[in-house]
Design a protein around this motif. Sequence first.
Motif, PDB file in Angstrom:
ATOM      1  N   GLN A 208      40.018  46.195  52.371  1.00 30.55           N
ATOM      2  CA  GLN A 208      41.076  46.391  52.946  1.00 30.55           C
ATOM      3  C   GLN A 208      42.349  46.101  52.377  1.00 30.55           C
ATOM      4  N   HIS A 209      42.308  44.641  51.814  1.00 21.64           N
ATOM      5  CA  HIS A 209      43.777  45.158  51.128  1.00 21.64           C
ATOM      6  C   HIS A 209      44.178  45.764  50.015  1.00 21.64           C
ATOM      7  N   LEU A 210      42.632  46.037  49.286  1.00 21.58           N
ATOM      8  CA  LEU A 210      43.324  47.371  48.159  1.00 21.58           C
ATOM      9  C   LEU A 210      43.180  48.461  48.694  1.00 21.58           C
ATOM     10  N   ASN A 211      42.505  48.433  50.247  1.00 17.32           N
ATOM     11  CA  ASN A 211      43.212  50.027  50.540  1.00 17.32           C
ATOM     12  C   ASN A 211      42.287  50.915  49.725  1.00 17.32           C
ATOM     13  N   LEU A 212      40.533  50.437  49.876  1.00 20.37           N
ATOM     14  CA  LEU A 212      39.498  51.641  49.100  1.00 20.37           C
ATOM     15  C   LEU A 212      38.313  51.079  49.820  1.00 20.37           C
ATOM     16  N   SER A 213      37.703  51.849  49.977  1.00 22.69           N
ATOM     17  CA  SER A 213      36.126  52.542  50.359  1.00 22.69           C
ATOM     18  C   SER A 213      34.934  51.743  50.584  1.00 22.69           C
ATOM     19  N   PRO A 214      34.297  51.022  50.472  1.00 22.20           N
ATOM     20  CA  PRO A 214      33.061  50.632  50.532  1.00 22.20           C
ATOM     21  C   PRO A 214      32.187  51.185  49.127  1.00 22.20           C
ATOM     22  N   ALA A 215      32.585  53.006  49.574  1.00 25.25           N
ATOM     23  CA  ALA A 215      31.474  53.975  48.376  1.00 25.25           C
ATOM     24  C   ALA A 215      32.120  53.418  46.883  1.00 25.25           C
ATOM     25  N   GLU A 216      33.410  52.726  47.197  1.00 24.80           N
ATOM     26  CA  GLU A 216      33.898  52.470  45.791  1.00 24.80           C
ATOM     27  C   GLU A 216      33.885  51.608  44.902  1.00 24.80           C
ATOM     28  N   ALA A 217      32.960  50.751  45.449  1.00 21.21           N
ATOM     29  CA  ALA A 217      33.057  49.195  44.835  1.00 21.21           C
ATOM     30  C   ALA A 217      31.236  48.861  44.950  1.00 21.21           C
ATOM     31  N   VAL A 218      31.050  48.252  43.632  1.00 20.05           N
ATOM     32  CA  VAL A 218      29.880  48.334  43.247  1.00 20.05           C
ATOM     33  C   VAL A 218      29.540  46.988  43.976  1.00 20.05           C
ATOM     34  N   ALA A 219      28.620  46.216  43.885  1.00 25.62           N
ATOM     35  CA  ALA A 219      27.596  44.683  44.270  1.00 25.62           C
ATOM     36  C   ALA A 219      26.364  44.503  43.120  1.00 25.62           C
ATOM     37  N   PHE A 220      27.006  42.835  42.576  1.00 26.66           N
ATOM     38  CA  PHE A 220      25.887  42.553  41.922  1.00 26.66           C
ATOM     39  C   PHE A 220      24.940  41.511  42.909  1.00 26.66           C
ATOM     40  N   GLY A 221      23.598  41.283  42.784  1.00 26.08           N
ATOM     41  CA  GLY A 221      23.376  39.911  43.774  1.00 26.08           C
ATOM     42  C   GLY A 221      21.926  39.619  42.913  1.00 26.08           C
ATOM     43  N   ASP A 222      21.635  38.337  43.739  1.00 30.43           N
ATOM     44  CA  ASP A 222      19.789  37.944  43.586  1.00 30.43           C
ATOM     45  C   ASP A 222      19.288  37.381  44.727  1.00 30.43           C
ATOM     46  N   GLY A 223      19.572  36.754  45.699  1.00 34.21           N
ATOM     47  CA  GLY A 223      19.755  36.109  46.973  1.00 34.21           C
ATOM     48  C   GLY A 223      19.874  36.727  47.958  1.00 34.21           C
ATOM     49  N   LEU A 224      18.754  36.214  48.452  1.00 36.27           N
ATOM     50  CA  LEU A 224      18.897  36.454  50.007  1.00 36.27           C
ATOM     51  C   LEU A 224      20.349  36.437  51.263  1.00 36.27           C
ATOM     52  N   ASN A 225      21.477  35.955  50.648  1.00 35.60           N
ATOM     53  CA  ASN A 225      22.878  35.878  51.119  1.00 35.60           C
ATOM     54  C   ASN A 225      23.680  37.340  50.566  1.00 35.60           C
ATOM     55  N   ASP A 226      22.782  37.989  48.980  1.00 37.23           N
ATOM     56  CA  ASP A 226      23.710  39.230  49.363  1.00 37.23           C
ATOM     57  C   ASP A 226      23.104  40.132  49.966  1.00 37.23           C
ATOM     58  N   LYS A 227      22.005  40.319  50.828  1.00 35.65           N
ATOM     59  CA  LYS A 227      21.505  41.299  51.610  1.00 35.65           C
ATOM     60  C   LYS A 227      22.224  42.462  51.437  1.00 35.65           C
ATOM     61  N   GLU A 228      23.406  41.699  52.945  1.00 34.96           N
ATOM     62  CA  GLU A 228      24.855  42.358  52.922  1.00 34.96           C
ATOM     63  C   GLU A 228      25.725  42.868  52.931  1.00 34.96           C
ATOM     64  N   MET A 229      25.662  42.456  51.171  1.00 30.72           N
ATOM     65  CA  MET A 229      26.960  42.650  49.917  1.00 30.72           C
ATOM     66  C   MET A 229      26.827  43.980  49.989  1.00 30.72           C
ATOM     67  N   LEU A 230      25.215  44.414  49.063  1.00 33.27           N
ATOM     68  CA  LEU A 230      24.456  45.205  48.891  1.00 33.27           C
ATOM     69  C   LEU A 230      24.653  46.023  49.699  1.00 33.27           C
ATOM     70  N   MET A 231      24.384  46.110  50.909  1.00 36.47           N
ATOM     71  CA  MET A 231      23.903  47.010  52.301  1.00 36.47           C
ATOM     72  C   MET A 231      25.637  47.640  52.022  1.00 36.47           C
ATOM     73  N   LEU A 232      26.681  47.166  51.844  1.00 36.73           N
ATOM     74  CA  LEU A 232      27.892  47.169  52.053  1.00 36.73           C
ATOM     75  C   LEU A 232      28.277  48.562  51.313  1.00 36.73           C
ATOM     76  N   ALA A 233      28.267  48.001  49.640  1.00 43.59           N
ATOM     77  CA  ALA A 233      28.908  48.444  48.937  1.00 43.59           C
ATOM     78  C   ALA A 233      27.977  49.951  48.727  1.00 43.59           C
ATOM     79  N   GLY A 234      28.629  50.650  47.435  1.00 42.51           N
ATOM     80  CA  GLY A 234      28.750  52.303  47.176  1.00 42.51           C
ATOM     81  C   GLY A 234      27.454  51.853  46.352  1.00 42.51           C
ATOM     82  N   LEU A 235      27.135  50.752  45.956  1.00 40.56           N
ATOM     83  CA  LEU A 235      26.144  51.141  44.855  1.00 40.56           C
ATOM     84  C   LEU A 235      25.512  49.087  44.559  1.00 40.56           C
ATOM     85  N   GLY A 236      25.174  48.998  45.473  1.00 43.43           N
ATOM     86  CA  GLY A 236      23.863  47.465  45.439  1.00 43.43           C
ATOM     87  C   GLY A 236      23.726  47.932  44.577  1.00 43.43           C
ATOM     88  N   ILE A 237      23.575  46.547  43.474  1.00 46.43           N
ATOM     89  CA  ILE A 237      22.134  46.828  42.619  1.00 46.43           C
ATOM     90  C   ILE A 237      21.979  45.014  42.610  1.00 46.43           C
TER      91      ILE A 237
END
Length: 259
Positions: free
Chosen positions: A193-222
């Motif tokens: 929101q601060h950067l005026n970007l949409s989730p579709a413009e984001a990539v997120a990388f994670g490996d743990g259970l606390n990364d679930k929502e982050m990967l789901m939100l990002a346009g590309l969850g890896i």
Amino acid sequence: MSYKIAFFDIDGTLVNEDKEVPADTIEAIAELKSRGVEVVIATGRAPYFFKPLAELLDIDSFVSLNGAYVVYRGQPLFKRIISRTSLEALVDHAAKHNHSLVFQGGDAFFSNSDAHPYVMEAVSSLKVDLPGYDPDYWKSADIYQAFLHCQEEDEHLYNEVFPDLRLIRWHRAAMDVLPLTGSKAQGLEAMLQHLNLSPAEAVAFGDGLNDKEMLMLAGLGIAMGNSHEQLKPYADYITTDVDKGGIRNGLLYAGLLEQ
């Protein structure tokens, strides 16, 4: 899609089991930054846990404490704390079962037990300093997150007892404690929101259970190849292990780097 921002978890994503950053990851992050992509750390750790890593990778924007404290280029954007009422109830309940807590503030963290073996084992696995001892720290400081130290077999003692809190296991002897609606995704949303970007413009990388929502939100969850098996179904793509070029290979898939 031309992605404009990339979020990276730390443990198991940017760093391996030895808490070392693979050389190819360092190179990939530097190349990504040179291409004008915003690079952000997104971690369950507190800022004082990853300062050397941020300096190594020259990253000054982060979503920390599972989304509770967000900073963009050194400037705080968002803060989310656990209420004193919730903390008091948790402290009382954990004490009945002889389970130790660690309280994480903005600048320091303290345990309500002195050198408890579970605290020492779990926190030491992060390769950071051990917490100080101050059982009343939570009464005066803003607490963004806590560690509850118990084994999986004791989780039932907390299930449905705290409807306003969320517990996520990250170690055999420890769980993160955060507000029910808290997650890394909440922090990502504040940053986007601060950067005026949409989730579709984001990539997120994670490996743990606390990364679930982050990967789901990002346009590309890896998800990393070494991810928790329960995380992988929530990813759009599964890259290789952290020690097998996982970050570079994921960025290549996203079209953010070239061979």
